[in-house]
Scaffold this active site. Structure first.
Site, short mmCIF file in Angstrom:
data_model
loop_
_atom_site.label_atom_id
_atom_site.label_comp_id
_atom_site.label_asym_id
_atom_site.label_seq_id
_atom_site.Cartn_x
_atom_site.Cartn_y
_atom_site.Cartn_z
N MET A 74 -5.27 -10.03 2.05
CA MET A 74 -6.15 -8.93 1.58
C MET A 74 -7.65 -9.13 2.05
SD MET A 74 -4.35 -6.56 0.00
CE MET A 74 -5.39 -5.59 -1.01
N HIS A 76 -11.44 -12.01 -6.06
CA HIS A 76 -10.93 -10.57 -6.44
C HIS A 76 -10.21 -10.38 -5.26
CE1 HIS A 76 -15.01 -10.09 -4.32
NE2 HIS A 76 -14.14 -9.65 -3.32
N GLY A 77 -8.81 -9.99 -5.63
CA GLY A 77 -7.82 -9.22 -4.50
C GLY A 77 -8.19 -7.85 -4.57
N CYS A 78 -9.17 -7.68 -3.60
CA CYS A 78 -9.45 -6.31 -3.60
C CYS A 78 -8.33 -5.16 -3.57
CB CYS A 78 -10.26 -6.18 -2.31
SG CYS A 78 -11.58 -6.96 -1.92
N VAL A 79 -8.41 -4.16 -4.42
CA VAL A 79 -7.68 -3.10 -4.43
C VAL A 79 -7.52 -2.44 -3.21
CG1 VAL A 79 -6.79 -1.03 -5.87
CG2 VAL A 79 -8.00 -2.88 -6.93
#
Lengths: 412, 104
Positions: free
Chosen positions: A156, B101-104
């Site tokens: 991600m 943060h695992g970005c959405v």
């Protein structure tokens, strides 16, 4: 004459010039937008190409058709930005000066960044994040006889973070409709702890994988692809064998951003997440996927941000403080196969929750729930994209996220 | 935000046990946090933790495994050896920083 220069005529850049041109006096402002070619891609459409639902020619149109009068479209490859001199150099030697620069050069899949990933690309390894890749995969699926299908997410953030799951749901439906689902073993491999990033959506979507008998391999950070032995290898030495690998390579911002010294470690431009103004230069903004804001890399984020950006830009160029604050709002339809889909709506602080959208209690769209209407919403969106969104027309949706219509679930 | 007591000090944590106040972290506390998840801190662990603390102070967000590799100079492979299975999460937990943060 003041000069506004926009780098990239994709979703965010095209919207920016369409919204700003009518509001910047033509006698005082010139606007120029640069891209490397004259083909605008409707990128959400790539997802449907491998399954023959869309044909490649249905997702492209000439860029110049969406650039308004009074804006110069320059075709050329960007070499680098020289922020100290307020100019941009093109590869062919041309120079473009600016008073204000908007970087809208997006993000791209980079299979070359993972050892072995590019070795068998187009053979037993495929991707659908480019038109070329999606088209090749469509050809592959026409004759593939089954075996181990592995859908794998490298790292991600990626463009359209729900697309890998949608691809997996659509693959399940596709093989079921072809009468060969029993000959295909599907595994979803992700570096995340579950199906998705945020807990409530991850639980809903994880349940949908289970219902479809799709294996989940979480916490898998890929180190390399062994194209010879057809397996993925993780940093902690786990292996996942495949017959057909559909990978989502790491995504990175444009190389010229790095060459210009404007990028972070993934070539994204650091900006203030509420105003999109560069943290390094007071006359540079980055919009759409090109910035480092902690939101989805998605057209919908570009769209909602772009509802607020013009007001801020107009104030900023007059030396006034920017008053509009972007909240990271995004919403995405998620195709789930067999003519159904889900919708999610969220922002920097609020994860996707169940409920109704855009009208609380009414919808017509249902959040985090499979319905036929959500699927039609997704298909209709292509028309809205070309006819309303890119030309910068108003959509009847509020820019900032609202909690009205959302159900807050207790996390177990 | 819940408050919990560790090593005789009250500290603020989130619902997963990550410290939420940068300044409440101490090296002593790091040892307790590491022990909570079964990690014995070696010099190399400390080098990474100090990098994470310093980087957070500058950047305002927790470094990702990629950044710990490319900017910190600690290869991803080694991060997995030192903090098995979930290095990003475990490094942040011990360093008293928010989960990246695992970005959405």
């Amino acid at each position: 004459m003041r000069k506004l220069l926009v780098l990239g005529a994709g979703t965010a850049g095209t919207m920016a010039v369409n919204k700003l041109r009518p509001r910047l006096d033509a006698a005082q402002w010139s606007i120029t937008i640069v891209d490397q070619d004259d083909v605008h891609h409707y990128q959400p459409g790539y997802l449907f190409i491998p399954f023959g639902i869309y044909q490649p020619h249905e997702v492209t149109k000439p860029r110049h058709r969406f650039i308004p009068d009074g804006v110069d479209l320059v075709l050329g490859t960007i070499e680098r930005v020289v922020p100290e001199d307020n100019k941009v150099l093109l590869a062919d030697g041309r120079e473009l000066g600016y008073d204000f620069l908007v970087i809208a050069s997006g993000t791209s899949p980079r299979p070359d960044q993972t050892p072995g990933m590019a070795d068998d690309m187009g053979g037993n390894v495929h991707e659908f994040y480019t038109l070329e890749g999606a088209t090749r995969l469509a050809e592959k699926l026409k004759t593939w006889e089954g075996g181990k299908l592995v859908v794998q997410l490298t790292e991600m953030p990626i463009k359209c973070p729900v697309a890998p799951l949608e691809f997996t749901f659509l693959a399940d439906a596709f093989f079921t409709e072809q009468g060969m689902r029993d000959r295909v073993e599907i595994t979803y491999v992700t570096p995340l702890e579950g199906a998705f990033t945020k807990p409530v959506a991850s639980r809903h979507l994880g349940g949908m994988l289970e219902e479809r008998k799709i294996q989940l391999e979480p916490d898998f950070m890929v180190e390399s692809v062994d194209a010879e032995a057809r397996k993925l290898v993780s940093f902690d030495e786990r292996e996942v064998p495949y017959d057909l690998l559909v990978t989502i390579p790491i995504n990175m911002g444009a190389d010229f951003v790095a060459r210009s010294g404007l990028g972070d470690d993934l070539n994204y431009v650091p900006v203030d997440k509420e105003t999109l103004l560069s943290t390094a230069y007071d006359n540079i903004f980055a919009v759409g996927d090109a910035s480092n804001i902690p939101a989805s890399k998605a057209g919908s984020v570009a769209h909602f941000a772009m509802d607020l950006f013009p007001d801020n830009f107009l104030r900023h160029v007059q030396g006034l403080p920017m008053t509009e604050k972007f909240d990271g709002h995004a919403n995405c339809f998620i195709e789930s196969g067999h003519g159904k889909g889900l919708l999610i709506d969220f922002n920097y602080d609020t994860e996707p929750l169940p409920g109704k959208y855009p009208l609380p209690g009414v919808g017509p769209f249902s959040l985090l729930k499979e319905t036929e209407l959500n699927h039609w919403g997704k298909l209709m969106f292509r028309w809205m994209y070309w006819n309303l969104l890119l030309p910068g027309k108003e959509l009847p949706l509020p820019a900032l996220m609202s909690m009205a219509g959302k159900q807050v679930e207790e996390l177990s | 935000m819940p408050v919990t007591t560790m090593n005789g000090h009250e500290v603020h944590v989130d619902d997963e046990g990550f410290l939420t106040q940068y300044d409440e972290w101490t090296e002593e506390l790091a040892k307790t946090l590491a022990a909570n998840i079964g990690i014995d801190l070696t010099d190399r662990h400390w080098e990474i933790i100090r990098f994470l603390r310093a980087d957070y102070a500058k950047q305002g967000e927790t470094a990702t495994t990629r950044r710990v590799d490319t900017v910190g100079g600690f290869p991803t492979k080694e991060q997995f050896q030192l903090f098995p299975k979930k290095p990003a999460k475990k490094m942040a937990y011990i360093a008293g920083l928010p989960k990246p943060h695992g970005c959405v």
